[in-house]
Design a protein around this motif. Structure first.
Motif, short mmCIF file in Angstrom:
data_model
loop_
_atom_site.label_atom_id
_atom_site.label_comp_id
_atom_site.label_asym_id
_atom_site.label_seq_id
_atom_site.Cartn_x
_atom_site.Cartn_y
_atom_site.Cartn_z
N LEU A 251 0.82 -1.21 0.00
CA LEU A 251 0.00 0.00 0.00
C LEU A 251 0.86 1.26 0.00
N THR A 252 1.99 1.20 0.69
CA THR A 252 2.90 2.35 0.68
C THR A 252 3.47 2.55 -0.72
N ALA A 253 3.83 1.46 -1.39
CA ALA A 253 4.40 1.58 -2.74
C ALA A 253 3.38 2.13 -3.73
N LEU A 254 2.12 1.77 -3.59
CA LEU A 254 1.09 2.27 -4.51
C LEU A 254 0.68 3.69 -4.18
N GLY A 255 0.93 4.12 -2.95
CA GLY A 255 0.72 5.51 -2.56
C GLY A 255 -0.71 5.98 -2.74
N ASP A 256 -0.87 7.15 -3.35
CA ASP A 256 -2.18 7.79 -3.51
C ASP A 256 -2.88 7.39 -4.80
N ASP A 257 -2.37 6.40 -5.49
CA ASP A 257 -3.00 5.94 -6.72
C ASP A 257 -4.19 5.05 -6.36
N ARG A 258 -5.34 5.67 -6.14
CA ARG A 258 -6.51 4.93 -5.66
C ARG A 258 -7.00 3.90 -6.66
N VAL A 259 -6.85 4.20 -7.94
CA VAL A 259 -7.28 3.22 -8.95
C VAL A 259 -6.44 1.95 -8.81
N ALA A 260 -5.13 2.12 -8.67
CA ALA A 260 -4.25 0.95 -8.53
C ALA A 260 -4.51 0.22 -7.21
N VAL A 261 -4.67 0.98 -6.12
CA VAL A 261 -4.93 0.37 -4.82
C VAL A 261 -6.18 -0.48 -4.86
N ASP A 262 -7.27 0.08 -5.40
CA ASP A 262 -8.53 -0.65 -5.45
C ASP A 262 -8.43 -1.88 -6.35
N ALA A 263 -7.71 -1.74 -7.47
CA ALA A 263 -7.57 -2.88 -8.38
C ALA A 263 -6.76 -4.00 -7.74
N PHE A 264 -5.66 -3.63 -7.09
CA PHE A 264 -4.82 -4.65 -6.45
C PHE A 264 -5.59 -5.34 -5.32
N LEU A 265 -6.23 -4.56 -4.47
CA LEU A 265 -6.97 -5.15 -3.36
C LEU A 265 -8.11 -6.04 -3.86
N GLY A 266 -8.73 -5.67 -4.96
CA GLY A 266 -9.79 -6.50 -5.52
C GLY A 266 -9.27 -7.85 -5.98
N GLU A 267 -8.13 -7.85 -6.66
CA GLU A 267 -7.55 -9.11 -7.11
C GLU A 267 -7.11 -9.97 -5.93
N TYR A 268 -6.46 -9.35 -4.98
CA TYR A 268 -5.97 -10.09 -3.81
C TYR A 268 -7.13 -10.61 -2.97
N ARG A 269 -8.17 -9.81 -2.83
CA ARG A 269 -9.36 -10.24 -2.09
C ARG A 269 -9.95 -11.51 -2.68
N ASP A 270 -10.07 -11.55 -4.02
CA ASP A 270 -10.66 -12.72 -4.66
C ASP A 270 -9.80 -13.96 -4.44
N LEU A 271 -8.48 -13.80 -4.48
CA LEU A 271 -7.59 -14.92 -4.22
C LEU A 271 -7.74 -15.41 -2.78
N LEU A 272 -7.84 -14.49 -1.85
CA LEU A 272 -7.98 -14.89 -0.44
C LEU A 272 -9.32 -15.57 -0.18
N ARG A 273 -10.36 -15.13 -0.86
CA ARG A 273 -11.66 -15.77 -0.67
C ARG A 273 -11.60 -17.23 -1.07
N GLY A 274 -10.84 -17.55 -2.12
CA GLY A 274 -10.70 -18.94 -2.53
C GLY A 274 -9.86 -19.75 -1.56
N ALA A 275 -8.84 -19.12 -0.98
CA ALA A 275 -7.93 -19.84 -0.08
C ALA A 275 -8.49 -19.98 1.32
N TYR A 276 -9.32 -19.03 1.73
CA TYR A 276 -9.87 -19.02 3.09
C TYR A 276 -11.39 -18.83 3.02
N PRO A 277 -12.12 -19.86 2.61
CA PRO A 277 -13.57 -19.71 2.50
C PRO A 277 -14.22 -19.55 3.87
N PRO A 278 -15.22 -18.71 3.97
CA PRO A 278 -15.89 -18.52 5.26
C PRO A 278 -16.72 -19.73 5.65
#
Length: 298
Positions: A251-278
């Motif tokens: 998040l520090t490396a992406l800084g204030d680039d909200r488009v990049a932050v949201d895109a990265f978090l969205g991809e990572y979120r989907d991967l985590l949902r598959g690895a750690y199902p509720p």
């Protein structure tokens, strides 16, 4: 886990894989105490388990214990030391201005048992004791310090005879939470900006290796590991957990680039949902921790 008390850089290694992986560079992570403390209970439990195994300190009547906490973070765990040693003089060290401000505002000053608690800026990459301590302790901070085994001799030297150095660190860096982060940072879309940021922890030793280091320094050693099966609740709780720790450099490396932050978090979120199902009562998040207690010869 405590905050980044050291420069968050990736150490060099002589392997083919590391030659192919860009080294993470850039400023130290910016920390968010509020995000970190969202899981304060789970994060404090390993420290309490460590604390319970620390032997009696060499402090004497009329000379309260002198204690250093390396990587104190927001101070909530440092304050737990006052329960065990109520009259001790305790200093928490950290690199993060955000964490130090929170710790100082919430906990600095005289303690109920007649001791004191203060906080100071330090970088564990080159921190050496400037006075003699009865206990040097570190809670989930040394994973940010690539050269930390090389500092053990100086830290042990800074203890009184019979004093103790004790720490716990995460040992889950091959778990899906970190393996997926590593892979995503090195994916074509993100590699130029984030390559290497997901593989910062290859310098950590295994329990037997830590034991060997401390016995080589003439210490009595207690080393063990524990895997905590944490039940996290809420929406995307594993993502929420790593937002306070492993994701900080990204998040520090992406800084204030909200488009990049949201895109990265969205991809990572989907991967985590598959690895750690509720499950019906929450999401199970296994977390391995490594503990070491080294007591200097009396």
């Amino acid at each position: 886990m405590h905050s980044d008390t050291a420069r968050a850089v990736r150490p060099p290694h002589d392997t083919d894989q590391d030659e192919k992986t860009p080294k993470a560079t850039g400023p130290a992570p910016t920390w968010d105490p509020q995000q970190y403390l969202r899981h304060a209970g789970h994060r404090a439990r390993p420290f309490l388990d460590l604390l319970a195994r620390i032997p009696a300190l060499p402090a004497e009547p009329g000379r309260p214990a002198r204690i250093a906490d390396l990587g104190c973070g927001p101070g909530n765990v440092t304050a737990l030391l006052t329960d065990r040693w109520p009259d001790a003089r305790i200093t928490g060290f950290d690199l993060s201005p955000e964490m130090l401000q929170r710790a100082t505002e919430e906990y600095a000053g005289p303690t109920a048992g007649g001791g004191s608690l203060d906080f100071a800026h330090a970088d564990l990459a080159d921190w050496v004791p400037e006075e003699t301590y009865d206990l040097i302790v570190s809670n989930a901070a040394l994973q940010w310090v690539p050269n930390h085994p090389g500092s053990f001799a100086a830290w042990i030297n800074g203890l009184r005879p019979g004093g103790t150095f004790a720490f716990q660190i995460p040992g889950n860096f091959t778990a899906p939470s970190h393996a997926l982060l590593h892979a995503l940072c090195d994916a074509p879309r993100w590699r130029s900006r984030l390559g290497g940021h997901g593989a910062r922890y290859t310098h950590l030793l295994e329990p037997a290796e830590y034991m060997d280091r401390f016995t080589g320094l003439g210490c009595a050693v207690d080393v063990w590991e524990t895997t905590y099966y944490q039940l996290l609740t809420g929406t995307d709780p594993v993502l929420d957990w790593v937002k306070g720790t492993a994701l900080r450099p990204v998040l520090t490396a992406l800084g204030d680039d909200r488009v990049a932050v949201d895109a990265f978090l969205g991809e990572y979120r989907d991967l985590l949902r598959g690895a750690y199902p509720p499950g019906p009562r929450g999401t199970v998040f296994p977390f391995r921790r490594i503990f070491a207690i080294a007591r200097k010869e009396a």
